[in-house]
Design an enzyme around this catalytic site. Structure first.
Site, mmCIF file in Angstrom:
data_model
loop_
_atom_site.group_PDB
_atom_site.id
_atom_site.type_symbol
_atom_site.label_atom_id
_atom_site.label_comp_id
_atom_site.label_asym_id
_atom_site.label_seq_id
_atom_site.Cartn_x
_atom_site.Cartn_y
_atom_site.Cartn_z
ATOM 1 N N ASN A 141 0.858 -1.187 0.000
ATOM 2 C CA ASN A 141 0.000 0.000 0.000
ATOM 3 C C ASN A 141 0.885 1.225 0.000
ATOM 4 O O ASN A 141 1.392 1.656 1.037
ATOM 5 C CB ASN A 141 -0.911 -0.006 1.226
ATOM 6 C CG ASN A 141 -1.874 -1.171 1.181
ATOM 7 O OD1 ASN A 141 -2.848 -1.151 0.430
ATOM 8 N ND2 ASN A 141 -1.577 -2.222 1.946
ATOM 9 N N GLU A 142 1.096 1.757 -1.180
ATOM 10 C CA GLU A 142 2.016 2.865 -1.360
ATOM 11 C C GLU A 142 1.348 4.184 -0.960
ATOM 12 O O GLU A 142 0.126 4.228 -0.745
ATOM 13 C CB GLU A 142 2.458 2.924 -2.837
ATOM 14 C CG GLU A 142 3.217 1.694 -3.328
ATOM 15 C CD GLU A 142 4.640 1.583 -2.763
ATOM 16 O OE1 GLU A 142 4.982 2.281 -1.793
ATOM 17 O OE2 GLU A 142 5.415 0.765 -3.305
ATOM 18 N N PRO A 143 2.125 5.279 -0.862
ATOM 19 C CA PRO A 143 1.552 6.572 -0.528
ATOM 20 C C PRO A 143 0.326 6.880 -1.383
ATOM 21 O O PRO A 143 0.333 6.644 -2.599
ATOM 22 C CB PRO A 143 2.693 7.546 -0.828
ATOM 23 C CG PRO A 143 3.920 6.738 -0.571
ATOM 24 C CD PRO A 143 3.589 5.340 -1.005
#
Ligand code: F6R
Length: 638
Positions: free
Chosen positions: A169-171
């Site tokens: 879950n990236e920025p």
């Protein structure tokens, strides 16, 4: 807080810290932290067993959980901990990788955990990375449903990426996100580039559990080791909740613990600048030095220009009381730093050495420079190496690993073709060439090719050490066995690595040992090499010659000491900088674009020069002499 969980029982774990929004515990090493995490998992498994219930674990991959998995395997093999009631759900998988790809998380989990446990195969769930695009959505929904059908995750283990990702879950990830296909951040791909032999081979997408899936776990433990994680950990633990750093979502979960080693914790305000939290132990001299040099940076002043007001306005009035007045303190800190500077790293003969970093006697010392890869010696301390030789000391170099995996296939092919062009009987090389051309991306090099690559690095090293001026018989290629896996992930270090090191130290009986004290990557080659050397030193500690042996640590290409840590600073003239550059140039296979570049695009010689120039500048900014460049060392006391 759920006091029944093991990690909450650790002394100090309940202290409330002014700046911190996530419960965290710090251990003195990743090993002891991993033991505590594994103990909590084991207790949970047993508790569920006692109630005849399944234990649903959410698992992570990457370098961080490796030591936890090793400990779980140990608990299974030595203490009989059974995993028969355990159901696992992995966080993520690269999209596009077959489950048997060397970099797939499927293979990782089997090799590093499942194959060593009694967990039933049908209890293992890892997202598939090979589905057609249109099938992914349904698949992800089913993954979520399966977790829910088991009653949700009892425990979720997490690592943290430098982007602040959890799972993948990236920025920007939404708090309501569930299992889905995502695009990986550039920095995440960069960090994975080493394992994939270049960023171009790193998949751009992955299937990951969502933030909502993770936050639904009853218990969450996030682990982070090493200095590389300190910056993002500080933001995750102390920063405001924001989608820009998905880890901050954990601040909303009421049963999360962040488990750190001292390096990963080192960016937290209470550790980095304890005087700001009003809770600083001033009896510790290193805190005093740290605070004064920090104050110089903050006020943009040299040490001797700091005023009483500067101290008082920055939470250091107690320090002034301790020293009587600010000027005495300034002088003390200035002199301390002044005394670290020496052009005589092996000690200055016939000089008063009471305030010098090294002893004057014996006049001619025997030194061993331990270099994890064949080139760290010149990259990290080429100037000091050169001075030691020029000042008549008997300098030995010990290359701890062969460094073979860092030679590209193109480079190897060049040498094979040169040999086959000039040799009548080049059949052996013809075979290697055949294999090399047939070799697929991301597969392990076979032995003959690894040997060739190791030899290339050996010859480059000898060219550099001859240039500096030491005879070949003082250059030792240890080829430590832990390194020879042919993969980025190395074998476990063992007593045979230590024995090889013991043999060299006991035959040379050195007065000085120089070693790479790199903390940037707790599982990386530099750290393993340091641990092997320290184990060896401890095993030899009682030998009479070890009483005269001083150990100096240098830092590798990625990191530098903090000013308060420096105990010896060796200045370099412009000419010495050029000699060092030339010595680095002999390592041709590591020039231009190297295989494990990491997130820094500069070539090694540029990094080394920038770093040494910056070190000199730091001294100048603090009000000391203005040198062209400097190499820095910290003493290790055993
Ligand atoms: C792995 C995962 C990632 C990693 C993170 C840290 O399953 O989901 O979030 O935990 O990238 O990786 P390491 O531990 O290799 O630093």
């Amino acid at each position: 807080m759920k006091k029944e969980n093991i990690l909450y029982q650790i002394p100090g774990a309940f202290e409330e810290h002014r700046f911190e929004k996530l419960h965290n515990v710090t251990f003195d090493s990743s090993f002891s932290g991993s033991v505590a995490v594994a103990d909590e998992i084991a207790a949970l498994i047993k508790e569920k067993q006692a109630s005849k219930l399944p234990c649903v674990l959410g698992l992570a991959t990457g370098s961080s959980p490796l030591s936890v998995y090793k400990q779980l395997i140990k608990l299974h093999q030595e203490d009989g901990l059974s995993f028969k009631n355990v159901i696992t759900f992995n966080l993520d998988e690269y999209y596009g990788l077959e489950s048997n790809d060397v970099n797939s998380y499927h293979l990782f989990m089997h090799e590093n955990l499942f194959d060593h446990l009694d967990i039933p195969k049908e209890n293992i769930n890892i997202p598939s990375g090979t589905l057609q695009n249109e099938k992914v959505r349904t698949y992800c929904k089913a993954y979520e449903k399966k977790i829910a059908d088991f009653g949700g995750l009892d425990f979720q283990l997490l690592g943290i990426g430098r982007t602040g990702h959890i799972g993948f879950n990236e920025p920007g990830s939404n708090i309501n996100s569930q299992t889905r296909l995502v695009t990986l951040d550039h920095l995440t791909r960069y960090d994975a580039a080493g394992a994939f032999y270049g960023i171009d081979n790193v998949p751009s997408k992955a299937v990951t559990m969502g933030i909502k899936t993770i936050l639904a776990a009853k218990r969450i433990v996030l682990i982070a080791w090493g200095i590389n994680k300190s910056e993002i950990i500080q933001k995750a633990v102390e920063g405001a909740l924001t989608p820009k750093i998905p880890t901050t979502y954990l601040q909303d979960h009421d049963n999360t613990t962040v488990v750190l080693d001292t390096e990963a914790a080192s960016g937290l305000t209470r550790i980095k600048t304890p005087w700001i939290t009003g809770n600083c132990d001033w009896s510790d001299l290193s805190n005093q030095c740290k605070a004064v040099y920090w104050l110089c940076e903050k006020t943009n002043k040299s040490i001797l220009k700091l005023t009483e007001e500067d101290y008082n306005q920055n939470g250091m009035s107690e320090l002034l009381i301790l020293h009587g007045n600010y000027y005495d303190l300034n002088i003390k800190m200035f002199n301390r730093l002044q005394n670290t500077i020496t052009g005589w790293p092996g000690g200055k003969p016939n000089a008063d050495d009471s305030k010098r970093p090294e002893r004057a006697m014996p006049e001619k010392k025997k030194c061993i420079i331990f270099s994890p890869h064949p080139d760290d010696d010149v990259i990290s301390m080429g100037g000091t190496f050169d001075r030691l030789v020029a000042q008549g000391h008997e300098v030995h170099i010990a290359y701890q690993t062969s460094g073979n995996i860092a030679v590209s296939n193109d480079e190897a092919l060049k040498y094979i073709e040169v040999i086959s062009d000039i040799s009548k009987d080049a059949s052996v090389y013809a075979d290697i060439k055949q294999e090399l051309l047939r070799k697929e991306k991301n597969t392990v090099d076979y032995l003959a090719l690894r040997k060739l690559k190791g030899t290339i690095r050996k010859r480059e090293s000898l060219a550099a050490t001859r240039y500096i001026g030491i005879p070949d018989n003082q250059v030792h290629f240890l080829n430590l066995p832990f390194y020879e896996s042919g993969k980025v992930q190395k074998n476990l270090p063992s007593q045979s690595d230590i024995d090889i090191t013991n043999e060299l130290i006991s035959s040379v009986k050195p007065h000085q040992i120089y070693a790479a004290g790199d903390l940037a990557d707790p599982h990386g080659t530099h750290r393993i090499c340091l641990n092997i050397l320290l184990d060896s030193i401890y095993q030899l500690k009682t030998k009479p010659y070890m009483k005269d042996c001083w150990v100096w640590l240098y830092r590798g290409a990625w990191q530098e000491f903090e000013v308060h840590e420096i105990e010896m600073a060796v200045p370099m003239s412009p000419d010495q900088v050029l000699r060092k550059r030339k010595a680095i140039f002999y390592h041709q296979s590591q020039k231009d674009s190297v295989m494990f570049q990491g997130s820094d695009d500069r070539e090694f010689w540029v990094r080394a020069e920038d770093r040494n120039r910056n070190s000199a500048k730091r001294y100048r900014d603090l009000g000391l002499s203005d040198y062209q460049a400097m190499e820095l060392f910290q003493r290790y006391y055993f």
